[in-house]
Write a protein that holds these residues in place. Structure first.
Motif, PDB file in Angstrom:
ATOM      1  N   THR A  41      30.998  33.780  29.403  1.00  0.00           N
ATOM      2  CA  THR A  41      32.150  34.755  29.744  1.00  0.00           C
ATOM      3  C   THR A  41      31.862  35.230  31.315  1.00  0.00           C
ATOM      4  OG1 THR A  41      30.510  36.665  29.231  1.00  0.00           O
ATOM      5  CG2 THR A  41      31.804  35.710  27.585  1.00  0.00           C
ATOM      6  N   TRP A  42      33.061  35.626  31.738  1.00  0.00           N
ATOM      7  CA  TRP A  42      33.003  35.857  33.318  1.00  0.00           C
ATOM      8  C   TRP A  42      34.061  37.345  33.065  1.00  0.00           C
ATOM      9  CZ3 TRP A  42      33.539  31.082  31.351  1.00  0.00           C
ATOM     10  CH2 TRP A  42      32.832  29.897  32.046  1.00  0.00           C
ATOM     11  N   PRO A  43      33.891  37.985  34.296  1.00  0.00           N
ATOM     12  CA  PRO A  43      34.774  39.039  34.246  1.00  0.00           C
ATOM     13  C   PRO A  43      35.984  38.247  34.458  1.00  0.00           C
ATOM     14  CG  PRO A  43      32.878  39.436  35.906  1.00  0.00           C
ATOM     15  CD  PRO A  43      32.848  38.180  35.486  1.00  0.00           C
ATOM     16  N   ASN A  46      37.519  37.498  38.111  1.00  0.00           N
ATOM     17  CA  ASN A  46      36.660  36.615  38.584  1.00  0.00           C
ATOM     18  C   ASN A  46      36.388  35.197  38.138  1.00  0.00           C
ATOM     19  OD1 ASN A  46      35.098  35.859  41.201  1.00  0.00           O
ATOM     20  ND2 ASN A  46      33.394  36.400  40.320  1.00  0.00           N
ATOM     21  N   ALA A  47      37.234  35.115  37.008  1.00  0.00           N
ATOM     22  CA  ALA A  47      36.884  33.915  36.135  1.00  0.00           C
ATOM     23  C   ALA A  47      36.905  32.422  36.829  1.00  0.00           C
ATOM     24  CB  ALA A  47      37.757  34.148  34.992  1.00  0.00           C
ATOM     25  N   LEU A  48      38.114  32.346  37.744  1.00  0.00           N
ATOM     26  CA  LEU A  48      37.947  31.299  38.370  1.00  0.00           C
ATOM     27  C   LEU A  48      37.265  31.026  39.454  1.00  0.00           C
ATOM     28  CD1 LEU A  48      41.975  30.913  38.401  1.00  0.00           C
ATOM     29  CD2 LEU A  48      40.453  29.913  36.723  1.00  0.00           C
ATOM     30  N   LEU A  49      37.202  31.954  40.413  1.00  0.00           N
ATOM     31  CA  LEU A  49      36.358  31.830  41.522  1.00  0.00           C
ATOM     32  C   LEU A  49      34.897  31.780  41.327  1.00  0.00           C
ATOM     33  CD1 LEU A  49      38.268  33.918  44.201  1.00  0.00           C
ATOM     34  CD2 LEU A  49      38.265  31.451  44.060  1.00  0.00           C
ATOM     35  N   GLY A  50      34.412  32.367  40.332  1.00  0.00           N
ATOM     36  CA  GLY A  50      33.098  32.646  39.788  1.00  0.00           C
ATOM     37  C   GLY A  50      32.603  31.692  38.652  1.00  0.00           C
ATOM     38  N   SER A 202      38.624  32.546  25.481  1.00  0.00           N
ATOM     39  CA  SER A 202      39.119  33.944  25.046  1.00  0.00           C
ATOM     40  C   SER A 202      39.530  34.756  26.186  1.00  0.00           C
ATOM     41  CB  SER A 202      37.740  34.261  24.507  1.00  0.00           C
ATOM     42  OG  SER A 202      36.667  34.652  25.305  1.00  0.00           O
ATOM     43  N   TRP A 203      40.155  35.777  25.903  1.00  0.00           N
ATOM     44  CA  TRP A 203      40.625  36.571  26.957  1.00  0.00           C
ATOM     45  C   TRP A 203      40.748  38.243  26.064  1.00  0.00           C
ATOM     46  CZ3 TRP A 203      41.747  35.849  32.069  1.00  0.00           C
ATOM     47  CH2 TRP A 203      42.178  36.786  32.642  1.00  0.00           C
ATOM     48  N   SER A 210      36.594  40.696  29.720  1.00  0.00           N
ATOM     49  CA  SER A 210      36.141  39.276  30.040  1.00  0.00           C
ATOM     50  C   SER A 210      37.079  38.289  29.687  1.00  0.00           C
ATOM     51  CB  SER A 210      34.751  39.032  29.101  1.00  0.00           C
ATOM     52  OG  SER A 210      35.179  39.091  27.860  1.00  0.00           O
ATOM     53  N   ALA A 211      36.693  37.076  30.340  1.00  0.00           N
ATOM     54  CA  ALA A 211      37.510  35.996  29.988  1.00  0.00           C
ATOM     55  C   ALA A 211      36.153  34.976  29.389  1.00  0.00           C
ATOM     56  CB  ALA A 211      38.146  35.308  31.262  1.00  0.00           C
TER      57      ALA A 211
END
Length: 221
Positions: A41-43, A46-50, A202-203, A210-211
């Motif tokens: 999971t990512w915020p 910032n899912a793409l950059l991080g 997931s979204w 989270s994503a």
């Protein structure tokens, strides 16, 4: 909505062919199913950059085995609704086990986040050769720590080349927190007659910012 109506029509037309490991359907006698999944999971902002640095990682191991026509036993290891670790064993019994509409009840015992836990559940399903609908309601009861609730709604479609599409709405309420909802689509791809891979995302829709990315393996034995 059009996809939902098509899947529902397919399920009603051809009864009696259950999806793999769906709560309302019991495993056949002497047949087992196991899956291992990892969710990163990512915020969302910032899912793409991080993408190189996931914020969270959740690993799960799930197992079911048919102990006769009217009893399925299993184990559920990984993360609970609250995010704490869980180790549960369960038994599932049918409430309605013929026709397109199925219903079952289960009871799980074990530990969640270090505390003794009881997990009753109820599942309803409508299935056919081309697709299935399933609803799984679970109560994670941890004594003084309170009770968490989870309701997953799943639409599955059988595609050509033995592919399966799964569209799932995951919802729940953790004790003391607002409800959450997330959308989790995935694709199941056969790798071997008894091994399949699941790739999904997931979204968070509400109460979850989270994503996620899901990778898993399924096996039947």
């Amino acid at each position: 909505m059009r996809l939902f109506r098509v899947a529902l029509a397919c399920a009603l037309l051809v009864p009696g062919v259950p999806p793999v490991s769906a709560g309302a359907w019991l495993m056949p006698d002497g047949v087992g199913f196991a899956s291992s999944t990892t969710r990163l999971t990512w915020p969302q902002d910032n899912a793409l950059l991080g993408w190189r640095q996931p914020e969270g990682r959740y690993d799960t191991l799930y197992f079911e085995y048919g102990l006769g026509r009217r009893l399925t036993a299993g184990a559920d290891l990984g993360r609970s609704i609250s995010g704490g670790g869980k180790m549960l064993a369960f038994l599932r019994l049918p409430l309605k086990d013929d026709g397109a509409l199925r219903a079952s009840a289960e009871l799980g015992l074990g530990r969640i986040d270090g505390a003794q836990a009881l997990r009753p559940g109820l599942s309803l399903g409508l299935g056919g050769a081309q697709g299935w609908l399933n609803a799984d309601l679970l109560f994670e009861m941890r004594g003084d720590a309170g009770t968490d609730y989870k309701l997953d709604l799943t639409l599955g479609l059988r595609l050509p080349r033995k592919l399966r599409m799964i569209l799932q709405l995951q919802t729940g309420v953790q004790q003391g927190d607002p409800p959450f909802a997330r959308f989790a689509p995935s694709l199941v791809v056969p790798l071997h007659p008894r091994i399949q891979a699941e790739v999904g995302a997931s979204w968070g829709l509400s109460g979850d910012a989270s994503a996620g990315l899901l990778l898993g393996l399924w096996t039947e034995f």
